[in-house]
Design an enzyme around this catalytic site. Structure first.
Site, PDB file in Angstrom:
ATOM      1  N   GLN A 132     145.124 -32.620 -91.054  1.00  0.00           N
ATOM      2  CA  GLN A 132     144.570 -31.515 -92.178  1.00  0.00           C
ATOM      3  C   GLN A 132     145.575 -30.790 -92.570  1.00  0.00           C
ATOM      4  OE1 GLN A 132     141.498 -30.099 -92.607  1.00  0.00           O
ATOM      5  NE2 GLN A 132     142.725 -28.768 -94.050  1.00  0.00           N
ATOM      6  N   ASP A 222     141.839 -19.887 -89.546  1.00  0.00           N
ATOM      7  CA  ASP A 222     141.001 -20.741 -89.147  1.00  0.00           C
ATOM      8  C   ASP A 222     140.026 -20.022 -88.340  1.00  0.00           C
ATOM      9  OD1 ASP A 222     139.870 -23.203 -88.352  1.00  0.00           O
ATOM     10  OD2 ASP A 222     141.486 -23.578 -86.746  1.00  0.00           O
ATOM     11  N   ARG A 290     141.602 -34.102 -98.383  1.00  0.00           N
ATOM     12  CA  ARG A 290     141.563 -34.739 -96.892  1.00  0.00           C
ATOM     13  C   ARG A 290     141.354 -36.307 -97.288  1.00  0.00           C
ATOM     14  NH1 ARG A 290     139.871 -32.489 -92.172  1.00  0.00           N
ATOM     15  NH2 ARG A 290     140.608 -34.556 -91.492  1.00  0.00           N
TER      16      ARG A 290
HETATM   17  N1  NVA Z   1     140.422 -25.125 -84.850  1.00  0.00           N
HETATM   18  C1  NVA Z   1     139.222 -25.700 -85.198  1.00  0.00           C
HETATM   19  C2  NVA Z   1     139.247 -26.607 -86.349  1.00  0.00           C
HETATM   20  C3  NVA Z   1     138.427 -27.320 -87.051  1.00  0.00           C
HETATM   21  C4  NVA Z   1     138.613 -28.164 -88.056  1.00  0.00           C
HETATM   22  C5  NVA Z   1     138.601 -26.464 -84.067  1.00  0.00           C
HETATM   23  O1  NVA Z   1     139.421 -26.830 -83.207  1.00  0.00           O
HETATM   24  O2  NVA Z   1     137.194 -26.638 -84.055  1.00  0.00           O
HETATM   25  N1   CP Z   2     138.702 -29.403 -91.195  1.00  0.00           N
HETATM   26  C1   CP Z   2     138.118 -30.172 -90.762  1.00  0.00           C
HETATM   27  O1   CP Z   2     138.695 -31.233 -89.863  1.00  0.00           O
HETATM   28  O2   CP Z   2     136.637 -30.407 -90.744  1.00  0.00           O
HETATM   29  P1   CP Z   2     135.683 -31.141 -89.848  1.00  0.00           P
HETATM   30  O3   CP Z   2     135.437 -30.613 -88.604  1.00  0.00           O
HETATM   31  O4   CP Z   2     134.235 -30.935 -90.776  1.00  0.00           O
HETATM   32  O5   CP Z   2     136.020 -32.524 -89.919  1.00  0.00           O
END
Ligand code: NVA
Ligand code: CP
Length: 307
Positions: A132, A222, A290
């Site tokens: 990411q 986030d 991505r």
């Molecule tokens: N911090 C979040 C990121 C999701 C892409 C998680 O780990 O759920």
């Molecule tokens: N940002 C990200 O990793 O999205 P997903 O959880 O949908 O893969």
């Protein structure tokens, strides 16, 4: 052979090579020129957590590079019934050419990589989300933010940790504001500062979103509740009060500041609907990136086989 487990395993030149490849392959892809850099290769994609972007971008990415992706959910794999990770690694890596894993503990990913005969890519762990951050770097570069001041407002989680390593290696200024009790892991922060001392990056960690965002070129956040933390949701929402990226906070950043979000976004929590929609062009370019950034990573890893 190299794995892609955390950004801290790479130097600035290596990350730049991956970004350059991503930019080149993105240009080719936009012209529908699908160069088969990874012809006939198979990417095993192991998911122990949900995903929209990671799954779609890796599966489409490997296909456009001339290979094929194999979606392996832990609900279906024997891992889910207790088969050791090291056995799974030896089996899967004897048949595929590269593996991407989304899991909980970083140690689990490392254990897989230790026993794998092929490159392993971190598709998110509780500690890091390096693919990411490659994407976010590509997006910043495309937006002309080549030596940015970045403000990260929110949880000291996998995204915050990867921002620390990205800034520390690439040499830009990062300010992180988390609520008290939700700071980044101290070991990651220390390693970040150590890397920053070599690159000239500035990394500041505080508990005040305004202090972090003041004069920033890029603002990012986030979710307050990462995958696996669902039981803590009510407490977290209370503890993160005042950490929403809304118009008032964005107004403290530079006038031409961009806003990034890895998605999924929870409007009204970490970001207001207004800020999200105002910046949605960049946010969804970031999501599309991505696909391109990970092609850069996969082609780079392939080029290191046998070295
Ligand atoms: N911090 C979040 C990121 C999701 C892409 C998680 O780990 O759920
Ligand atoms: N940002 C990200 O990793 O999205 P997903 O959880 O949908 O893969």
């Amino acid at each position: 052979m190299r794995h892609f487990l955390t950004l801290a395993d790479f130097n600035v030149d290596e990350l730049q090579e991956m970004i350059d490849l991503a930019i080149k392959i993105k240009e080719q892809t936009k012209k529908r020129n699908f160069v088969p850099y990874l012809e006939k290769q198979t990417l095993g994609m192991i998911f122990e957590k949900s995903s929209t972007r990671t799954r779609v971008s890796f599966e489409v990415g490997i296909y456009q590079l001339g290979g094929v992706g194999l979606f392996l959910s832990s609900n279906d794999l024997q891992i889910g019934r207790g088969e050791p990770i090291k056995d799974t690694a030896r089996v899967v890596s004897s048949m595929v050419d590269m593996v991407m894993i989304r899991t909980y503990e970083q140690e689990k990913l490392e254990e897989f990589a230790k026993y794998s005969k092929v490159p392993v890519i971190n598709g998110l762990t509780d500690s890091y989300h390096p693919v990411q951050l490659m994407t976010d770097y590509l997006t910043m570069v495309e937006c002309g933010k080549t030596n940015p001041v970045v403000a990260y407002v929110g949880d000291g989680n996998n995204m915050a940790h990867s921002w620390i390593y990205l800034a520390a290696i690439m040499g830009f200024e990062l300010r992180i504001a988390t609520p008290k009790g939700y700071e980044c892991d101290a070991t990651v922060a220390e390693r970040g500062l150590e890397l920053a001392s070599k690159s000239g990056a500035k990394i500041a960690i505080c508990n005040d979103p305004k202090e972090a965002v003041e004069g920033a070129d890029v603002v990012t956040t986030d979710t307050w509740v990462s995958m696996g933390q669902e039981d803590e949701k009510a407490q977290r929402i209370k503890d993160f009060e005042g950490f929403i990226v809304d118009k008032a906070l964005m107004n403290l950043a530079k006038e031409d500041a961009i806003f990034l979000h890895c998605l999924p976004a929870y409007r009204g929590y970490e970001v207001s609907e207004e800020v999200f929609e105002e910046h949605s062009d960049v946010i969804f370019t970031e999501a599309e990136n991505r696909l391109h950034a990970q092609k850069g990573v996969m082609v780079w890893l392939d080029s290191k086989r046998g070295e």
